[in-house]
Write a protein that holds these residues in place. Structure first.
Motif, PDB file in Angstrom:
ATOM      1  N   ASN A   1      42.390  60.210  32.214  1.00 11.43           N
ATOM      2  CA  ASN A   1      42.677  61.297  33.079  1.00 11.43           C
ATOM      3  C   ASN A   1      43.763  62.354  32.178  1.00 11.43           C
ATOM      4  N   PRO A   2      43.030  63.411  32.500  1.00  8.82           N
ATOM      5  CA  PRO A   2      43.306  64.950  31.825  1.00  8.82           C
ATOM      6  C   PRO A   2      44.727  65.015  32.035  1.00  8.82           C
ATOM      7  N   GLU A   3      45.572  64.979  32.895  1.00 11.30           N
ATOM      8  CA  GLU A   3      47.143  64.722  33.352  1.00 11.30           C
ATOM      9  C   GLU A   3      47.090  63.943  31.872  1.00 11.30           C
ATOM     10  N   VAL A   4      46.838  62.683  31.849  1.00  7.67           N
ATOM     11  CA  VAL A   4      47.252  61.864  30.729  1.00  7.67           C
ATOM     12  C   VAL A   4      47.328  62.100  29.376  1.00  7.67           C
TER      13      VAL A   4
ATOM     14  N   LEU B   1      46.038  65.205  27.806  1.00  6.12           N
ATOM     15  CA  LEU B   1      47.124  66.646  27.952  1.00  6.12           C
ATOM     16  C   LEU B   1      49.001  65.706  27.041  1.00  6.12           C
ATOM     17  N   ILE B   2      49.332  64.767  28.173  1.00  6.04           N
ATOM     18  CA  ILE B   2      51.001  64.691  27.948  1.00  6.04           C
ATOM     19  C   ILE B   2      50.559  63.357  26.401  1.00  6.04           C
TER      20      ILE B   2
ATOM     21  N   LYS C   1      55.455  66.738  34.728  1.00  4.42           N
ATOM     22  CA  LYS C   1      54.848  65.626  35.469  1.00  4.42           C
ATOM     23  C   LYS C   1      55.571  64.353  36.015  1.00  4.42           C
TER      24      LYS C   1
ATOM     25  N   SER D   1      54.119  64.001  39.571  1.00  8.10           N
ATOM     26  CA  SER D   1      52.568  63.477  39.769  1.00  8.10           C
ATOM     27  C   SER D   1      52.802  62.390  40.913  1.00  8.10           C
TER      28      SER D   1
ATOM     29  N   VAL E   1      50.399  58.306  34.647  1.00  5.05           N
ATOM     30  CA  VAL E   1      50.630  59.770  34.677  1.00  5.05           C
ATOM     31  C   VAL E   1      52.735  59.955  34.814  1.00  5.05           C
ATOM     32  N   LYS E   2      53.124  59.269  35.762  1.00  5.01           N
ATOM     33  CA  LYS E   2      54.267  59.230  35.675  1.00  5.01           C
ATOM     34  C   LYS E   2      54.577  57.856  33.871  1.00  5.01           C
TER      35      LYS E   2
END
Length: 144
Positions: free
Chosen positions: A4-7, A9-10, A40, A43, A48-49
């Motif tokens: 996942n792109p959000e993961v 990024l984190i 985030k 989300s 992500v969380k």
């Protein structure tokens, strides 16, 4: 399966924080990344969380290990007071963790900085969810 792109990024933010080899660099990184990282938590994706909570755990551990670090309290309070945040779905977690960092950070403020925070904390107090009000009240009591 791609990540996942959000993961991703984190994870990059976590790496930046981990590579900050002095308190000054870490504090500077927190000023840049802490409030967006906390956002985030709103989300809908559990992975992500989970990744954000891992980063928060690292930040708290590192913050507790150095008595010279200061958190970006003004940025955190501005995020808490942001109208857009209050209208977001799942914003309660963002608000609660934002207040965790405010609560931790106020212990390192001088008296003048603490006094300056009181109006910001009290302003619009009644507009918050009861859980947020309870945390805010606790923080206000710490400042007095």
């Amino acid at each position: 399966m791609s990540k996942n792109p959000e993961v991703a990024l984190i994870e990059k933010v976590e790496l930046r924080l981990a590579l900050a080899n002095t308190d000054e660099k870490f504090e500077s990184s927190l000023k840049i990344y802490l409030t967006p990282l906390l956002l985030k938590l709103a989300s809908p994706l559990q992975d992500v969380k989970k990744q954000v909570l891992n980063a928060i755990n690292y930040i708290i551990t590192r913050f507790n290990s150095s008595k010279n670090l200061k958190l970006p309290i003004d940025s955190l309070l501005n995020q808490l007071k942001d109208e857009k945040l209050n209208s977001m779905e799942n914003s309660i977690n963002v608000q609660l963790y934002t207040l965790v960092f405010v609560s931790k950070g106020i212990s390192r403020l001088n008296t003048e900085e603490s006094i300056d925070l009181l109006p910001k904390l009290i302003n619009n107090f009644s507009n918050y969810n009861k859980k947020i009000q309870a945390r805010l009240f606790n923080i206000i009591l710490k400042l007095l």
